[in-house]
Design an enzyme around this catalytic site. Structure first.
Site, PDB file in Angstrom:
ATOM      1  N   CYS A  66       0.782  -1.237   0.003  1.00 26.38           N
ATOM      2  CA  CYS A  66       0.079  -0.074   0.059  1.00 26.38           C
ATOM      3  C   CYS A  66       0.854   1.238  -0.112  1.00 26.38           C
ATOM      4  O   CYS A  66       2.114   1.309   0.410  1.00 26.38           O
ATOM      5  CB  CYS A  66      -0.869   0.118   1.151  1.00 26.38           C
ATOM      6  SG  CYS A  66      -1.996  -1.133   1.495  1.00 26.38           S
ATOM      7  N   ARG A 116      -4.436   1.429  -1.548  1.00 22.75           N
ATOM      8  CA  ARG A 116      -4.584   0.265  -1.377  1.00 22.75           C
ATOM      9  C   ARG A 116      -4.426  -0.967  -2.081  1.00 22.75           C
ATOM     10  O   ARG A 116      -4.982  -1.084  -3.137  1.00 22.75           O
ATOM     11  CB  ARG A 116      -6.246  -0.046  -0.666  1.00 22.75           C
ATOM     12  CG  ARG A 116      -6.235  -1.446   0.119  1.00 22.75           C
ATOM     13  CD  ARG A 116      -7.490  -1.453   0.941  1.00 22.75           C
ATOM     14  NE  ARG A 116      -7.672  -2.693   1.548  1.00 22.75           N
ATOM     15  CZ  ARG A 116      -8.641  -3.297   1.835  1.00 22.75           C
ATOM     16  NH1 ARG A 116      -9.680  -2.700   1.578  1.00 22.75           N
ATOM     17  NH2 ARG A 116      -8.700  -4.577   2.578  1.00 22.75           N
TER      18      ARG A 116
END
Length: 148
Positions: A2, A54
């Protein structure tokens, strides 16, 4: 892996709604770090913004979306990493009455911070991680990484 980013300009900043524009631009620059989902969070009154790109590995549902607020609303986190002992910490938090929306280690981390405080949660967490957490009550931004 991420991608996390953000900034703290302070309450006298005149950016207003432009906080979102700026933080989204920062997130777009690291989109390759997490192509599955993105999110941003701003508090114009405090002049703080967090963003998250993400890469979905644990809890692929919307319940793992970041930046994530604690259930009490006091803390907001943008996090990358893995907490290896998250299931044990989650169980311990559940025994104190904490409830969970999903199954991410992010949620375990933010609920731990809300229940035990930042220092104690980080000391208990075993894993590799880096995160930014905003305390809406104390109006402080903490940048944290694992001990290694």
């Amino acid at each position: 892996m991420c991608g996390i980013s953000g900034f703290l300009l302070g309450p006298r900043t005149n950016l207003g709604n432009d906080l979102t524009t700026v933080v989204r631009s920062m997130g777009a620059a690291i989109e390759h770090r997490g192509p599955d989902m993105y999110g941003d969070w701003t508090d114009p009154d405090a002049g703080v913004a967090l963003t998250h790109q993400r890469l979905s590995i644990l809890d692929l549902s919307q319940a793992g979306h970041q930046p994530m607020a604690s259930s009490c609303g006091r803390f907001v986190i943008s996090y990358n990493g893995e907490i290896y002992n998250a299931p044990a910490l989650r169980e311990e938090l559940a025994q104190t009455g904490r409830t969970f929306r999903g199954h991410s280690d992010t949620e375990v981390l933010i609920e731990g911070i809300a229940a035990w405080g930042l220092r104690q949660t980080v000391e208990r967490a075993v894993g590799m991680f880096a995160f930014a957490v905003w305390d809406r009550e104390q109006r402080t931004l903490s940048l944290v990484r694992d001990r290694l």
